[in-house]
Write a protein that holds these residues in place. Structure first.
Motif, mmCIF file in Angstrom:
data_model
loop_
_atom_site.group_PDB
_atom_site.id
_atom_site.type_symbol
_atom_site.label_atom_id
_atom_site.label_comp_id
_atom_site.label_asym_id
_atom_site.label_seq_id
_atom_site.Cartn_x
_atom_site.Cartn_y
_atom_site.Cartn_z
ATOM 1 N N LEU A 164 0.842 -1.193 0.000
ATOM 2 C CA LEU A 164 0.000 0.000 0.000
ATOM 3 C C LEU A 164 0.876 1.241 0.000
ATOM 4 N N ARG A 165 0.733 2.067 -1.040
ATOM 5 C CA ARG A 165 1.577 3.251 -1.161
ATOM 6 C C ARG A 165 0.842 4.556 -0.890
ATOM 7 N N GLY A 166 -0.503 4.562 -0.955
ATOM 8 C CA GLY A 166 -1.204 5.810 -0.705
ATOM 9 C C GLY A 166 -2.552 5.845 -1.378
ATOM 10 N N VAL A 167 -2.957 7.038 -1.843
ATOM 11 C CA VAL A 167 -4.282 7.241 -2.427
ATOM 12 C C VAL A 167 -4.185 7.955 -3.767
ATOM 13 N N MET A 168 -5.232 7.798 -4.554
ATOM 14 C CA MET A 168 -5.328 8.461 -5.858
ATOM 15 C C MET A 168 -6.739 8.974 -6.054
ATOM 16 N N ALA A 169 -6.879 10.089 -6.759
ATOM 17 C CA ALA A 169 -8.211 10.595 -7.099
ATOM 18 C C ALA A 169 -8.115 11.569 -8.264
ATOM 19 N N VAL A 170 -9.277 11.772 -8.879
ATOM 20 C CA VAL A 170 -9.462 12.785 -9.920
ATOM 21 C C VAL A 170 -10.412 13.834 -9.359
ATOM 22 N N ALA A 171 -10.097 15.101 -9.535
ATOM 23 C CA ALA A 171 -10.969 16.169 -9.034
ATOM 24 C C ALA A 171 -12.269 16.196 -9.819
ATOM 25 N N ARG A 183 -9.906 17.538 0.537
ATOM 26 C CA ARG A 183 -10.604 16.355 1.048
ATOM 27 C C ARG A 183 -9.750 15.097 0.861
ATOM 28 N N LEU A 184 -9.095 14.997 -0.298
ATOM 29 C CA LEU A 184 -8.238 13.836 -0.542
ATOM 30 C C LEU A 184 -7.084 13.792 0.451
ATOM 31 N N HIS A 185 -6.541 14.960 0.772
ATOM 32 C CA HIS A 185 -5.432 15.017 1.732
ATOM 33 C C HIS A 185 -5.868 14.453 3.089
ATOM 34 N N ALA A 186 -7.083 14.790 3.512
ATOM 35 C CA ALA A 186 -7.591 14.271 4.785
ATOM 36 C C ALA A 186 -7.764 12.758 4.730
ATOM 37 N N ILE A 187 -8.234 12.255 3.589
ATOM 38 C CA ILE A 187 -8.381 10.809 3.423
ATOM 39 C C ILE A 187 -7.010 10.139 3.442
ATOM 40 N N ALA A 188 -6.037 10.774 2.817
ATOM 41 C CA ALA A 188 -4.678 10.232 2.813
ATOM 42 C C ALA A 188 -4.132 10.109 4.233
ATOM 43 N N GLU A 189 -4.431 11.085 5.068
ATOM 44 C CA GLU A 189 -3.978 11.020 6.463
ATOM 45 C C GLU A 189 -4.621 9.847 7.189
ATOM 46 N N SER A 190 -5.888 9.565 6.885
ATOM 47 C CA SER A 190 -6.565 8.425 7.494
ATOM 48 C C SER A 190 -5.931 7.118 7.050
ATOM 49 N N VAL A 191 -5.575 7.033 5.775
ATOM 50 C CA VAL A 191 -4.931 5.820 5.253
ATOM 51 C C VAL A 191 -3.554 5.635 5.881
ATOM 52 N N GLU A 195 -1.251 2.515 7.431
ATOM 53 C CA GLU A 195 0.113 2.219 6.986
ATOM 54 C C GLU A 195 0.880 3.533 6.899
ATOM 55 N N PRO A 196 1.707 3.839 7.917
ATOM 56 C CA PRO A 196 2.428 5.116 7.935
ATOM 57 C C PRO A 196 3.292 5.359 6.697
ATOM 58 N N ALA A 197 3.734 4.277 6.042
ATOM 59 C CA ALA A 197 4.598 4.435 4.867
ATOM 60 C C ALA A 197 3.801 4.737 3.598
ATOM 61 N N ALA A 198 2.473 4.728 3.679
ATOM 62 C CA ALA A 198 1.637 4.971 2.498
ATOM 63 C C ALA A 198 1.491 6.471 2.272
ATOM 64 N N ASP A 199 2.556 7.085 1.804
ATOM 65 C CA ASP A 199 2.612 8.545 1.731
ATOM 66 C C ASP A 199 2.458 9.110 0.325
ATOM 67 N N TRP A 200 2.061 8.281 -0.635
ATOM 68 C CA TRP A 200 1.813 8.799 -1.974
ATOM 69 C C TRP A 200 0.426 9.431 -2.039
ATOM 70 N N ILE A 201 0.334 10.565 -2.694
ATOM 71 C CA ILE A 201 -0.953 11.152 -3.067
ATOM 72 C C ILE A 201 -0.884 11.410 -4.570
ATOM 73 N N SER A 202 -1.563 10.555 -5.335
ATOM 74 C CA SER A 202 -1.583 10.670 -6.795
ATOM 75 C C SER A 202 -2.769 11.536 -7.174
ATOM 76 N N ALA A 203 -2.484 12.773 -7.531
ATOM 77 C CA ALA A 203 -3.547 13.736 -7.829
ATOM 78 C C ALA A 203 -2.977 14.836 -8.697
#
Length: 234
Positions: A164-171, A183-191, A195-203
């Motif tokens: 698990l590397r992080g989260v992705m979204a399309v605006a 909003r995605l940033h807040a979801i990324a913090e929850s993820v 997994e603390p190492a899941a620091d990717w945000i693909s956006a």
């Protein structure tokens, strides 16, 4: 090299350089180091020869939306050092083909897809994956509902062949990108609590990557602003 080929390569180089300069400016404006941001060039519908040209210009991160194109291009370009990102909607029956070609899958949006990617593992191979989040009110769009992102992340963590590397979204089209990416940033913090190492945000794409960078995006998916118009497929 013909004169036309030289002009095309020059134009490609100029577009790539211009986007990279804008990314660097946006990063500095947000108080971030541009080196923290990975620019993925999306080559949907373009020939493998364009990817080869991009590689010659220093591009190493390439994105594809369709499994057939991903499979075809990785096969044709296996002599090049490239990292392939699958960013399109994935069918479970194509999970094995996607896994054979992709280094990272950004669009995991349900348990069944995660399970299918896991079953397709070969040996000790570990695949980087991201939870795709649907930021729209349209439940038919790709992505897990925001409230379910953490649960999906936990499921992925139970599958040892997936990382698990992080989260992705399309605006969404009907919302300001800055608001959506916040909003995605807040979801990324929850993820990251899963997994603390899941620091990717693909956006962030061509029209909204400045806002994405401001909201903490680590991976940008840029297509035609670099590659030029997509070829006529008619």
């Amino acid at each position: 090299m013909t004169l036309a080929q030289g002009r095309q390569e020059s134009s490609l180089a100029e577009r790539l350089s211009a986007i990279d300069a804008r990314i660097a400016d946006a990063a500095r404006l947000a108080g971030r180091d541009p080196a923290e941001i990975t620019r993925i060039v999306v080559t949907k519908f373009h020939p493998a020869s364009l990817v080869r040209d991009l590689h010659a210009l220093g591009v190493r991160e390439v994105g594809e939306n369709r499994q057939q194109e991903l499979t075809s291009k990785t096969g044709e370009l296996e002599d090049l050092e490239l990292r392939w990102h699958f960013i399109g909607q994935a069918q479970t029956n194509k999970a094995s083909a996607i896994r054979r070609s992709a280094d990272a899958v950004h669009s995991v949006d349900r348990d069944r897809l995660a399970d299918a990617l896991h079953r397709a593992a070969e040996g000790d191979d570990v695949l980087d994956v991201l939870v795709q989040v649907n930021l729209t009110a349209d439940h038919g769009r790709g992505g897990v509902a925001p409230d379910d992102a953490r649960s999906l992340a936990e499921h992925i963590m139970s599958l040892p062949s997936l990382r698990l590397r992080g989260v992705m979204a399309v605006a969404p089209l009907d919302e300001e990108p800055a608001s959506a990416f916040a909003r995605l940033h807040a979801i990324a913090e929850s993820v990251r609590e899963v997994e603390p190492a899941a620091d990717w945000i693909s956006a962030g794409m061509t029209g909204d990557f400045v806002e994405a960078i401001s909201a903490g995006a680590t991976h940008l998916r840029i297509g035609s602003a670099i590659t030029g118009p997509r070829p006529d497929r008619g």
